[in-house]
Design a protein around this motif. Sequence first.
Motif, PDB file in Angstrom:
ATOM      1  N   PHE A 210       0.839  -1.191   0.000  1.00 49.57           N
ATOM      2  CA  PHE A 210       0.000   0.000   0.000  1.00 49.57           C
ATOM      3  C   PHE A 210       0.872   1.237   0.000  1.00 49.57           C
ATOM      4  O   PHE A 210       2.022   1.217   0.445  1.00 49.57           O
ATOM      5  CB  PHE A 210      -0.999  -0.009   1.159  1.00 49.57           C
ATOM      6  N   ILE A 236      -3.211  -1.625  -2.155  1.00 46.16           N
ATOM      7  CA  ILE A 236      -4.065  -0.512  -1.756  1.00 46.16           C
ATOM      8  C   ILE A 236      -3.452   0.758  -2.321  1.00 46.16           C
ATOM      9  O   ILE A 236      -2.311   1.111  -1.992  1.00 46.16           O
ATOM     10  CB  ILE A 236      -4.187  -0.402  -0.224  1.00 46.16           C
ATOM     11  N   GLU A 238      -3.691   4.697  -2.636  1.00 52.34           N
ATOM     12  CA  GLU A 238      -4.248   5.881  -2.006  1.00 52.34           C
ATOM     13  C   GLU A 238      -3.812   7.133  -2.770  1.00 52.34           C
ATOM     14  O   GLU A 238      -2.671   7.562  -2.683  1.00 52.34           O
ATOM     15  CB  GLU A 238      -3.796   5.978  -0.540  1.00 52.34           C
ATOM     16  N   VAL A 479      -5.015   6.372   8.822  1.00 50.03           N
ATOM     17  CA  VAL A 479      -4.570   5.029   8.433  1.00 50.03           C
ATOM     18  C   VAL A 479      -3.478   4.518   9.375  1.00 50.03           C
ATOM     19  O   VAL A 479      -3.438   3.328   9.714  1.00 50.03           O
ATOM     20  CB  VAL A 479      -4.082   5.019   6.970  1.00 50.03           C
ATOM     21  N   TRP A 512      -8.433  -1.321   6.446  1.00 54.65           N
ATOM     22  CA  TRP A 512      -7.159  -1.576   5.754  1.00 54.65           C
ATOM     23  C   TRP A 512      -6.583  -2.933   6.161  1.00 54.65           C
ATOM     24  O   TRP A 512      -6.133  -3.701   5.311  1.00 54.65           O
ATOM     25  CB  TRP A 512      -6.193  -0.446   6.072  1.00 54.65           C
ATOM     26  N   THR A 513      -6.583  -3.232   7.457  1.00 59.45           N
ATOM     27  CA  THR A 513      -5.985  -4.493   7.903  1.00 59.45           C
ATOM     28  C   THR A 513      -6.884  -5.684   7.596  1.00 59.45           C
ATOM     29  O   THR A 513      -6.382  -6.794   7.353  1.00 59.45           O
ATOM     30  CB  THR A 513      -5.646  -4.440   9.402  1.00 59.45           C
ATOM     31  N   PRO A 521     -12.473  -5.747   3.048  1.00 56.71           N
ATOM     32  CA  PRO A 521     -12.382  -4.754   4.127  1.00 56.71           C
ATOM     33  C   PRO A 521     -13.451  -4.913   5.204  1.00 56.71           C
ATOM     34  O   PRO A 521     -13.308  -4.359   6.302  1.00 56.71           O
ATOM     35  CB  PRO A 521     -12.530  -3.415   3.400  1.00 56.71           C
TER      36      PRO A 521
END
Length: 601
Positions: A210, A236, A238, A479, A512-513, A521
């Motif tokens: 990510f 991910i 962003e 985050v 996220w995790t 998610p």
Amino acid sequence: MAKYFPGIFILLCLVNPFLSAEVPSVTTALGTITGETKRVIFQKKTYDVDRYLGIPYARPPTGELRFKKPQPYGPFVEAYSATKFGLSCLQSFLIPILPAENTSEDCLFLNIYVPRQEPDQPSGHAIMFFIHGGAFLMGSGKIYDGGVLSSVGNVIVVTINYRLGLLGFLDIDNEKSSGNFGLFDQRLALQWVNENIGAFGGDKDRVTIFGESAGSVSVSLQMMFPQNEELFRSGISESGAIMLPGLYQENNIEVAKYHAEIMNCNVEDMDEVFSCLHSATPEIINKAVSDAVASDSMTTIVKLRIVPTIDGEFIKTNPADLFRKAVAEDCEEINFFRTRKLMNGVNGKEGAMLLLSLGPDNLDELEITREQMNTLQIPGALALVYGQRTVPEVVKQLLIAEYTDWKNPDDPKTIREELMRLFGDINFNVPAIEMSRIHSNASDVDSYLYNFVPVLDKHIFPAPNWINMSNHGDELGPVFGYNIDFEALLNISDYTPPEWELKLSERMMAYWTNFAKTGDPNKPVSDAVSSVVWPKYDVTSQSYIKIDREDSVGQYLFARETDFWKNSLSAVFDATEHVQTITSQYGSKDEQTCEKDGTCG
């Protein structure tokens, strides 16, 4: 798995509450690595996390290894003490985030944060591998402390340094310097994780990469490199899609010449240019660049801008052309991209960051006239998107009409809002939607899209007080559980966000995790996850989650803007160009169908 041994460190624990009575130690194929245990607190809960900082994953890229692909560091001669961050890579001249004394050419280190909790699966902890942003010119892995994210989310977090600017991306179009070394650095760090993370209790088959901004672009580029097959299963992205206009060049020859010129080297012969850049000390390079920028900042910044290049190896084709190519034919890079799970998103007002390029001392008072918009900003946007192509007047007029608030078309304050929208659509919003459409339309794996919109107490980048949504980079605090270096980024210390932001952060860390653990998610379900179910994204429903103080589900995020840029404007452009030149750069009408990519471009 990690092992622990007592020793004289018990004495240290009596005076330092951040250390436990044991020192974490792992035995890898490269040798023994020792770390430290730190106590972190989030939402009044206390966690212990093992930190292994400043682990070298590559040989120092100095001397003969400058302007070369990274080479593995190799085994440790003796136990390696990983208790301090390594020096950051040499930074750009644009924003002095890190002092020069904290940077070095010898900078290829990674940091590992391991929660002291049982993993969610017997195979070990899921891994989140973070690539920092900074326009490929600045930034460092140490700015983003993974301790809270690791502990609250019960995952292993890895942050890295990679070469930046001239030293990371110089491409003079020959074997002496072929470019994109920073991207190969990222890949070598991923290989290191793949080979060694099991010793830390990690599951190498559950790696999620990510990143934010240039780090997000890097994530996309890694997801388009088929040789990464075994290194990660999801990404991910962003606020930075692979199709960012104007990002990629064929080479950096002119930039190399300008760097040599300001260092008083001969620029007539490329061998001498390379020799000049290869032999110059980092101090000489930095001083020459700083002096040049100080004398003529805006012009010089453009001349010195180093970007990834189409090197024929890591990036074989301009990604924008690659997606168009995928419409009509099979494409190895696109096929690989579609085998990785994707979470992709943008913030509410991404374009606000780019207002900084206008250089006003006070963004709150910024005003843009109609003349400035029509004669400077609109042509500049068209040049960014279409490059050297001659833009028909009708295309320019369509763009002016699209980015005009017709309720009050000449109000300078209204025009600045439209300019911010233009900046956001070109650089972030439309590329993001196009990327999600490409991924989801012919993919066997899941795709998710988000829009992060709340106005936070502190912006990561300077932003005017009149924007009513989040700016570029604002999602980073939530985050990482607000465990980032606010002093380096914002020159503030001991920052505590308001309670509602901490709840937002808890929710985002869960999203996220969860994605890293399960590819979804929403799962595993916990009290932190919103009652709103984050829907999968596809080109038909175009569903996404809107992350705010209270989350909600929406549809067709930036669909109108994407249609305008990828269909309407391009159709007018190509039709006009066809009349003038008979042929179009992008081929026949048949190649513009929606057969595979979902963009109808």
